[in-house]
Design a protein around this motif. Structure first.
Motif, short mmCIF file in Angstrom:
data_model
loop_
_atom_site.label_atom_id
_atom_site.label_comp_id
_atom_site.label_asym_id
_atom_site.label_seq_id
_atom_site.Cartn_x
_atom_site.Cartn_y
_atom_site.Cartn_z
N GLU A 1 -1.81 7.05 6.71
CA GLU A 1 -0.98 5.85 6.84
C GLU A 1 0.45 6.14 6.38
O GLU A 1 1.42 5.67 6.98
CB GLU A 1 -1.58 4.70 6.04
CG GLU A 1 -0.82 3.40 6.25
CD GLU A 1 -1.49 2.21 5.60
OE1 GLU A 1 -0.93 1.10 5.68
OE2 GLU A 1 -2.59 2.38 5.01
N ILE B 1 2.30 3.00 -0.67
CA ILE B 1 2.34 2.65 0.75
C ILE B 1 2.74 1.19 0.92
O ILE B 1 3.52 0.83 1.82
CB ILE B 1 0.97 2.93 1.40
CG1 ILE B 1 0.74 4.45 1.47
CG2 ILE B 1 0.90 2.31 2.79
CD1 ILE B 1 -0.65 4.82 1.93
N LEU C 1 3.91 5.72 8.58
CA LEU C 1 5.08 4.95 8.16
C LEU C 1 6.35 5.81 8.18
O LEU C 1 7.46 5.28 8.32
CB LEU C 1 4.86 4.37 6.75
CG LEU C 1 3.91 3.17 6.67
CD1 LEU C 1 3.58 2.85 5.22
CD2 LEU C 1 4.55 1.96 7.34
N ARG D 1 5.80 -0.13 3.04
CA ARG D 1 5.60 -1.06 4.15
C ARG D 1 6.51 -2.28 3.98
O ARG D 1 7.11 -2.77 4.94
CB ARG D 1 4.13 -1.51 4.22
CG ARG D 1 3.81 -2.32 5.48
CD ARG D 1 2.37 -2.80 5.48
NE ARG D 1 1.44 -1.69 5.57
CZ ARG D 1 0.60 -1.32 4.58
NH1 ARG D 1 0.63 -1.97 3.43
NH2 ARG D 1 -0.22 -0.32 4.75
N ASP D 2 6.66 -2.75 2.75
CA ASP D 2 7.57 -3.86 2.50
C ASP D 2 9.01 -3.50 2.85
O ASP D 2 9.75 -4.29 3.44
CB ASP D 2 7.48 -4.29 1.03
CG ASP D 2 6.15 -4.95 0.69
OD1 ASP D 2 5.45 -5.36 1.62
OD2 ASP D 2 5.82 -4.99 -0.51
N SER E 1 9.87 -1.28 4.99
CA SER E 1 9.94 -1.18 6.45
C SER E 1 10.15 -2.54 7.09
O SER E 1 10.97 -2.68 8.01
CB SER E 1 8.66 -0.53 6.99
OG SER E 1 8.68 -0.47 8.40
N HIS E 2 9.45 -3.56 6.58
CA HIS E 2 9.63 -4.90 7.13
C HIS E 2 11.04 -5.41 6.88
O HIS E 2 11.66 -6.03 7.74
CB HIS E 2 8.61 -5.86 6.51
CG HIS E 2 7.20 -5.60 6.93
ND1 HIS E 2 6.85 -5.21 8.21
CD2 HIS E 2 6.02 -5.67 6.23
CE1 HIS E 2 5.55 -5.04 8.30
NE2 HIS E 2 5.02 -5.31 7.11
#
Length: 855
Positions: free
Chosen positions: A287, A318, A291, A322-323, A325-326
């Motif tokens: 994962e 991760i 990303l 991911r946060d 990335s958003h």
């Protein structure tokens, strides 16, 4: 020869073309390293025993072997010791990539390209590695280069062309300067123009097997001049562009790098965190790879962050990414998954930095170039050097910075662009402005300190400049060791132009003109034409914004000198006149006198005697009126040079003897040498050969350098030739060619080659004479010497008549006539009459016996 442009006694015999040489190397040459003169005979090669032959070939960095002319003239190839100096085989590849994984298919393709052309001697092989930013193009090129470097015994050349850096890219001309000097051209001068540099590079590599890595190229224009023309070389070009022109026109092979597949991305992550973490699941690692868009640059940064947090669960890491990335997706209007992933990882890693480290990273985006020292970083961040070193170590550990030397660092273009973006958003205008002011002040004062500690005589300025005191937090380097000063100048030289450009861009106009004025103390000594011209032109923009007429005049005078020394006489005259007018307007009498002297030298080189003497009279009058005794002595010496160049030999003889006897030059040894050379040359031209030879012996004992010795030997060779000692003259001219090439004095080398051709003509060896005249003509053209070209063409035309080639002779004479239009002195008139007589069918029988004439 002219003793000086008027600023000092720096250059006793015309100028030296040392462009591209390190200061340390120039210093070694200045104090004198001669060629190794040994006997060399080629009878075993099938040449006629006892025959005389003079083959001059090889690179400009080579050294002649010859005791006399009864053998071949050879040059040592690179890597062999010559004259006590070893020319190294370049090994410029950066360090191999730690933990390199995958790319097996791409490596196989590169191996195949190497094997398929391993014995081909046609055009060089070129491979373009293309792919998205951060895909690992540089890593593959460097890794494969190390893998196969044994197949390239003549070396590996590398340059980062910075095609995608936020700052200015490296030009083809700048890259050629680096390549040529690393490949043995040094200590010769580099040609000032791109086309000639490129031709020299192709000639140099024609018989060599070299790997050339051109990293981060943006355009075909950047690349094409750097391609070898033939030989067993291989060129790797990395670029985000497809560079279709190289494929279509130059037959390049294109290799497009894809993103890592999942297994390769996971392998890279495992390789980096191995030994630092445990317990991570393969699903988590996969994962994280996803990303990072499976881009190697992003993967390494993400893996490093995971490695330094061994107790933080991978799932939490991760989640943070991911946060991020958003957040980035919401802020970005771009539709580029790879770019979004890279910036996301940058932001994720950057936001985890301690505040003081993040601040250092941002401010480094304001540095003039992507490469810098720890001391420059300390200045820009206003922290002590020890603290700067600690902060930089953290950035290196986070893969946000590369350490490329003991105290030197470099920022990847993507990361530098990110730093520029962050400093623009997070720091105030005042904060950014203060950081730029600090780093520019550090460079200004460190340059000044460096120049005062170089073990080489510098040009004395027309007017001292006084930079503003640096901010309290800025500690410029202080040099107590000349070697350290020389090393610093060499390491930082590429940043000086960037500093001036940043000063202009940021409105630091006083700094913009002060840096080129400081560098003017050294650039005329080493003839660093590219940097000299560019910094001065940028500085002029700053001076004119300030409406500072004095600064503008100083810069125009410097620009005029640069044009004169690079043989662009029309530009030298125009800028010199503009400087003279400004000095007159502001009542700067010393500047007016020295600029008049400079314009006299331009006029002498352009063979305009009336104008030259008018400028000399003006300079002398001003110097006497305002008690500048040093300028009076300079003008007297340059007047002697005018007499010699305009064939006023009796005036030169009488004036030189009078000045020598009067003691006017007793406190000026360099000027005394000029007077001795003048009386020697005048005696020679007046037919007093024995007296001229005695003067030559006297002046040789006083020569301060190998360059000065070469100039004197050239004139001594003329004396030997005209007195009938032709074999001794040939040996002397060969010595001149050797030393001229060591110093890169292409004008002197051309004079010696042309004189060698004349001497072979006197021996009736017309083929050899033609060969040397052709080589001289090529050199004269490369330095834009119209007079030298015309003289050598006339010599070649006479040789062509003897070879039974009247059509060639007529063509050479016609070209020579077209070059003589602009000259109006007695020597030019005499040559013009001789050529016109020859074209009418009655050439002067003794015309070809004259020695070389200064261009």
């Amino acid at each position: 020869m002219p003793i000086s442009d008027g600023h000092s006694n720096v250059q006793p015999f015309d100028h030296i073309d040392c462009q591209g040489l390190s200061i340390r190397r120039i210093i070694l040459l200045w104090v004198g390293i001669g060629g190794l003169m040994t006997a060399s005979r080629d009878d075993e090669a099938g040449r006629e025993p006892g025959g005389t032959r003079s083959d001059l070939s090889g690179s400009a960095g080579d050294v002649v072997q010859a005791r006399d002319i009864a053998g071949g003239i050879h040059f040592h190839p690179p890597g062999r010791s010559a004259g006590g100096e070893t020319v190294p085989v370049p090994a410029q590849l950066p360090a191999d990539v730690r933990g390199f994984v995958n790319r097996l298919g791409d490596i196989e393709q590169l191996d195949g390209l190497l094997e398929n052309g391993s014995e081909r001697i046609g055009s060089a092989r070129v491979c373009v590695l293309t792919g998205t930013a951060g895909v690992g193009k540089t890593s593959l090129a460097v890794h494969w280069g190390h893998r196969v470097r044994g197949r390239f015994p003549d070396g590996q050349l590398y340059v980062n062309l910075r095609g995608y850096d936020p700052g200015e890219p490296i030009t083809a001309g700048q890259a050629l300067e680096r390549f040529l000097t690393a490949s043995g051209v040094a200590p010769a001068a580099l040609p000032p123009d791109l086309e000639t540099r490129s031709a020299l590079f192709r000639s140099l590599l024609a018989q060599r097997r070299v790997l050339i890595v051109l990293d981060n190229a943006a355009t075909v224009t950047q690349v094409r001049p750097l391609l070898p023309g033939a030989g067993r070389c291989l060129v790797l070009v990395t670029s985000r562009s497809r560079l279709s022109g190289l494929v279509a026109r130059d037959g390049a092979h294109r290799l497009t790098l894809d993103l890592f597949d999942e297994s390769a991305a996971v392998a890279l992550l495992y390789e980096t965190v191995d030994g630092y973490r445990s317990g991570d699941t393969e699903q988590d690692i996969a994962e994280l790879a996803q990303l990072c868009a499976r881009l190697p640059l992003a993967l390494r940064i993400a893996a490093e962050r995971a490695a330094v947090r061994p107790h933080m669960p991978m799932g939490d890491l991760i989640g943070n990414l991911r946060d991020e990335s958003h957040l980035w997706s919401a802020l970005s209007a771009e539709d580029d998954d790879e770019a979004d992933a890279v910036r996301t990882v940058f932001a994720w890693s950057y936001r985890a930095l301690p505040a003081e480290v993040a601040r250092m990273f941002r401010l480094l985006g304001l540095h003039p170039s992507p490469e810098f020292s720890v001391h420059a970083a300390a200045a820009i961040a206003a922290v002590p050097v020890a603290e700067a070193s600690r902060l930089l170590d953290v950035l290196v550990g986070a893969h946000l910075l590369d350490q490329i030397g003991h105290d030197r660092y470099q920022c990847h273009d993507l990361l530098r662009a990110y730093a520029v973006d962050q400093v623009g958003h997070e720091d105030t205008t005042e904060g950014r402005d203060a950081a730029i002011e600090r780093v520019l002040a550090w460079y200004v004062h460190t340059i000044a300190n460096c120049l005062t500690n170089l073990p080489i005589r510098l040009v004395e300025p027309i007017q001292d400049i006084h930079p503003d005191a640096p901010p309290d937090s800025v500690q410029p380097l202080v040099f107590t060791d000349s070697g350290v000063a020389s090393a610093w100048f060499d390491a930082e030289r590429a940043n000086f132009v960037a500093c001036v450009r940043l000063a202009v861009k940021s409105g630091k106009n006083r700094t913009a003109w002060q840096i080129p004025i400081l560098l003017h103390r050294l650039f005329p000594v080493i003839n660093a034409f590219d940097d000299w011209l560019l910094t001065t032109e940028l500085g002029l923009e700053g001076a004119r914004r300030l409406k500072d007429s004095a600064a503008e005049a100083l810069l125009l005078e410097s620009l005029s000198m640069a044009y004169r020394q690079s043989h662009h006489l029309d530009e030298a005259e125009a800028t010199g006149r503009a400087a003279l007018e400004l000095f007159r307007q502001i009542g700067h009498h010393r500047g007016e006198a020295l600029t008049s002297n400079l314009l006299a030298l331009v006029s002498i080189s352009a063979r305009r005697p009336n104008l030259a003497y008018a400028y000399l009279d003006q300079a002398e009058m001003l110097a006497e009126q305002y008690d500048h005794s040093d300028i009076v002595v300079i003008v007297l010496a340059n007047r002697l040079w005018g007499y010699i160049n305009f064939d006023q030999f009796q005036e030169a003889y009488d004036s030189s003897k009078e000045l020598i006897g009067s003691g006017r030059f007793s406190d000026h040894p360099t000027h005394e040498i000029v007077a001795l050379i003048s009386v020697m040359r005048a005696a020679h031209k007046l037919g007093r050969y024995d007296e001229a030879a005695r003067w030559a012996e006297t002046v040789l004992t006083k020569s301060p350098s190998k360059l000065g010795e070469a100039t004197i030997l050239l004139y001594h060779g003329d004396i030997q030739k005209d007195s009938g000692d032709l074999e001794s003259a040939l040996v002397t001219y060969h010595r001149v060619v050797v030393t001229s090439r060591q110093f890169g004095d292409r004008n002197r080398e051309a004079d010696a080659l042309d004189a060698t051709g004349v001497t072979y003509g006197l021996l009736g060896r017309w083929d050899e004479a033609a060969s040397f005249h052709l080589e001289a003509i090529a050199l004269y053209r490369s330095i834009h010497s119209r007079w030298g070209t015309a003289v050598a063409l006339d010599h070649l035309a006479h040789v062509s008549v003897e070879l039974g080639k009247p059509d060639d002779a007529a063509r050479y004479w016609s070209e020579a006539l077209s070059l003589l239009d602009e000259f109006d002195d007695a020597a030019a008139a005499s040559l013009l009459d001789s050529i016109e007589s020859s074209l009418r069918g009655s050439p002067s029988p003794n015309h070809g016996s004259d020695g070389p004439v200064d261009a």
